[in-house]
Design an enzyme around this catalytic site. Sequence first.
Site, PDB file in Angstrom:
ATOM      1  N   ASP A  88       3.522  64.194  51.874  1.00 21.76           N
ATOM      2  CA  ASP A  88       4.272  64.098  53.369  1.00 21.76           C
ATOM      3  C   ASP A  88       3.515  63.253  54.200  1.00 21.76           C
ATOM      4  OD1 ASP A  88       5.943  64.628  55.631  1.00 21.76           O
ATOM      5  OD2 ASP A  88       4.066  65.796  56.518  1.00 21.76           O
ATOM      6  N   ASP A  90       3.978  62.280  58.159  1.00 19.88           N
ATOM      7  CA  ASP A  90       3.768  62.434  59.591  1.00 19.88           C
ATOM      8  C   ASP A  90       2.980  63.753  59.524  1.00 19.88           C
ATOM      9  OD1 ASP A  90       5.489  60.486  61.145  1.00 19.88           O
ATOM     10  OD2 ASP A  90       6.609  61.219  59.582  1.00 19.88           O
TER      11      ASP A  90
END
Length: 297
Positions: A88, A90
């Site tokens: 991922d 963010d």
Amino acid sequence: MLVAVLIANPDRPSITDAVLAETRAVLRTEHQPRILHGEVAAEVLVPGEPGIALALTEKLRAALAGEPLDLAVLPADAHRRKRLFLADMDSTMIEQECIDELAGTLGLKDHVAAITERAMRGEIAFEPALRERVALLKDIPVEVVDELIARHLTLTPGGRTLVQTMRAHNVHTCLVSGGFTLFTGPIAAMIGFHEHRSNVLGVAEGRLTGTVEDPIVGKAEKRASLIALRGTLGLGHVDTLAVGDGANDLDMLGEAGLGVAFRAKPAVAAAARVRVEHGDLTALLYLQGYAAAEFVG
């Protein structure tokens, strides 16, 4: 055979001889510790089958509850070092949420951040929450993105070392995000990922249109990316590693041979078999048995 891994934050080394002695006593192992990095990371072999790894992890966490350490008991087999890595972006590979930073240029950061937090905690559905937030970004000039990346976004400590070390060991790396290609492209290049997958924002005449193209990269698409890459590379389930922090990462983490919740939202941390709360992103290397002397970048 199993292996118990202990990891501290590099800025707060905490793996003392006493901690290692307690670890060996709790896990009833005669094996001597292997030091991966000073008082920052160590491991010790433990007799047992994979089916008891989670129970032993919880037992060790309970015994060392007062120590600022990340702990995991994992299979010590030929598949420990993974060959596919998905991450991922963010609040995982970078320390911010890009959509919140974009909203900040319109004075809407607090409003959008509140929606983001609820979506990442799994309190509201990701896809409609994303469309709601993107609609608020209408008319922002695209060039704002470059300024945000240069001045407001920071890479999470250890991230570049993690990716560069895995690449040096022939691991395929992919940044997969519920964020936007305008950000994942530059960020992936900065860190060194082979590729990136994320959402495409609508743009017209140099400004955001307040729309996002289908299909939205959410929970299902992240998992699908892992499965697709695994198939393309001819890898098994056990050869994959994934890391994330939000509810939209849960399916991807569950699909990976080793899914790691990194400084994650409570529901995600509770669901993940392995979690990192103290260490930086190099913790994922220690979990695979890399010593600091092997790090690249």
